[in-house]
Design an enzyme around this catalytic site. Structure first.
Site, PDB file in Angstrom:
ATOM      1  N   ALA A 180      -6.521   0.916  52.910  1.00  0.00           N
ATOM      2  CA  ALA A 180      -6.594   1.073  53.868  1.00  0.00           C
ATOM      3  C   ALA A 180      -7.222  -0.105  54.444  1.00  0.00           C
ATOM      4  O   ALA A 180      -6.320  -1.475  55.153  1.00  0.00           O
ATOM      5  CB  ALA A 180      -5.984   1.679  54.763  1.00  0.00           C
ATOM      6  N   SER A 323     -11.516  -4.906  48.649  1.00  0.00           N
ATOM      7  CA  SER A 323     -12.542  -5.803  49.029  1.00  0.00           C
ATOM      8  C   SER A 323     -13.349  -4.160  48.804  1.00  0.00           C
ATOM      9  O   SER A 323     -13.254  -3.608  49.567  1.00  0.00           O
ATOM     10  CB  SER A 323     -12.275  -6.223  50.517  1.00  0.00           C
ATOM     11  N   GLU A 396     -13.110  -7.109  43.602  1.00  0.00           N
ATOM     12  CA  GLU A 396     -13.645  -7.126  44.756  1.00  0.00           C
ATOM     13  C   GLU A 396     -13.616  -8.079  45.460  1.00  0.00           C
ATOM     14  O   GLU A 396     -14.458  -9.213  45.282  1.00  0.00           O
ATOM     15  CB  GLU A 396     -15.293  -6.223  44.529  1.00  0.00           C
TER      16      GLU A 396
HETATM   17 ZN   LIG Z   1     -11.268  -0.183  47.226  1.00  0.00          ZN
END
Ligand SMILES: [Zn+2]
Length: 445
Positions: A180, A323, A396
């Protein structure tokens, strides 16, 4: 009018149960070994801190509640671990970000842009508008419904989309927003969609036409809409989905309710079937890394699985965007054993990070996912081993370790450069997947 809207938004916030994070510390701990990392993991399992990002050979970013700060710092010192306080009061950073978002909210400006983060409804409406505008090459796919009743949407893009032959093209799958709080992920997905459909000026426009001719590209910008909304409205650093996950310590009272409290959320990136529930997970339903009670028992993962499984023979590339920390992660995540395609993955990784760096000079690091932190039941491993997709990766996104006080709060002026470098990274990735190599001049290099 705009001022009135902002005042209304402030009032909504003032009366909501928004978690302030007052006094929380953001600390970067330097670690030298797996043993150091495991010690920090142990502190997390005792609920003394929350790990935000990790690299077993470098640093671990941790969030610490004010009442545990002294104890944690003392622990780091006693174990000889050096640390740096990135933010002494995370609440100040959260409030600053909130003020900026309210000023630039699409509710206030009435438009979709890349200088702010958008609510799920805005993202969803934008997808529908794009599909309506580009009918010959785009259509909406309803993947399923979240626990709180939101439609999990994707957009499918390919030339002559209504022709039967478009269904047979090799498929590329991209998803974002599994976790989220990783807001730059859905934002990057939207920018990639825009770029493919020619809504963004890019020096790679000619490549997009080729891409649409050769492939069907399906992008699901936010597969965890309930968690995403919750992270905006109530808890900026919420990670999981919002399905009730069980009672704290599994203690029930006499009428079957929770003894202490009901916990929410399953980690969407631990709920896939490959090696499910074994490592890098917790059986505590309140934990950030609770994998659910069985693989695919969550609407988010099940929606993606139900869509992709019947298409697995066409699926040539699977990428999930997270991320933060700027990594290009190759399979496998659950084991240190090298996969059969390791050499190929290494070449792909080098090509992608080179393309990303060429845009804005930001150097993502390629590595196997298990080198960062072994975990079971993640989506890229499922695509690789469960579906047999040889090219299956996790990215990422920004920021890196040192740039910002709180990594998930990537400033809005970083959205566009992050997205731009990842458009270039994606093009390099598609050029280098096995399918493209085997189908370019009929030879594989
Ligand atoms: Zn993640």
């Amino acid at each position: 009018m705009r001022a009135v809207l902002i005042v209304v938004l402030y009032l909504i916030l003032a009366t909501s149960s928004y978690k302030t994070y007052d006094g929380y510390k953001m600390i970067k701990v330097t670690i030298g070994s797996e043993k150091d990392f495991l010690m920090i993991l142990d502190l997390e399992s005792k609920n003394l801190l929350t790990i935000f990002a990790e690299s077993r050979s470098g640093h671990v970013d941790v969030l610490i509640e004010p009442q545990h700060a002294a104890q944690c710092k003392e622990f780091f010192k006693s174990k000889g671990l050096s640390y740096e306080v990135m933010a002494d009061d995370v609440g100040v950073e959260v409030a600053k970000e909130k003020r900026r978002l309210l000023r630039k909210s699409s509710v206030a400006t009435g438009e979709f842009s890349y200088d702010t983060y958008h609510r799920y409804d805005v993202i969803s409406d934008r997808l529908a508008a794009l599909a309506a505008k580009h009918q010959t090459v785009a259509e909406i796919v309803d993947l399923g419904t979240s626990y709180e009743g939101r439609t999990i949407k994707a957009i499918r893009m390919t030339a002559n989309i209504s022709s039967d032959e478009s269904d047979d093209k090799p498929m590329v799958w991209l998803d974002g927003g599994s976790h989220a709080r990783e807001w730059v992920s859905p934002a990057t997905m939207m920018y990639i969609i825009d770029s493919i459909l020619g809504e963004q000026e890019t020096d790679k426009s000619d490549k997009m036409g080729e891409l649409l001719a050769k492939f069907q590209i399906v992008v699901a910008p936010c597969i965890n809409p309930d968690g995403y909304e919750f992270s905006y409205e109530e808890d900026r650093f919420w990670r999981k989905n919002r399905q009730p996950s069980g009672c704290k310590n599994n203690k029930l009272n006499w009428y079957g309710g929770c003894f202490s409290k009901l916990c929410y959320g399953v980690d969407n990136n631990r709920n896939w079937s490959v090696d499910w529930g074994r490592t890098g997970v917790s059986t505590d339903p309140c934990s950030e890394i609770f994998p659910g009670r069985a693989p695919f028992d969550q609407p988010n993962t099940k929606a993606v699985k139900d869509y992709l499984e019947p298409l697995k023979d066409k699926l040539k590339l699977f990428v999930t965007y997270h991320s933060y920390s700027e990594y290009f992660l190759t399979p496998l995540g659950y084991t240190e054993d090298l996969p059969a395609d390791h050499e190929h993955h290494t070449k792909v990784g080098e090509a992608v990070v080179r393309a990303i760096a060429a845009r804005h000079g930001v150097h993502y690091v390629p590595m196997r996912a298990a080198e960062m932190y072994p975990c079971s039941g993640d989506s890229a491993d499922w695509a690789y081993e469960g579906l047999g997709v040889g090219d299956s990766y996790t990215i990422e996104l920004r920021p890196d370790w040192d740039s910002w006080k709180v990594g998930f709060e990537l400033p809005e002026d970083q959205i566009r450069p992050t997205a731009e470098e990842n458009v270039d990274g994606l093009l390099a990735l598609i050029e280098n997947i096995k399918y493209s190599r085997e189908n370019n001049n009929g030879t594989e290099d």
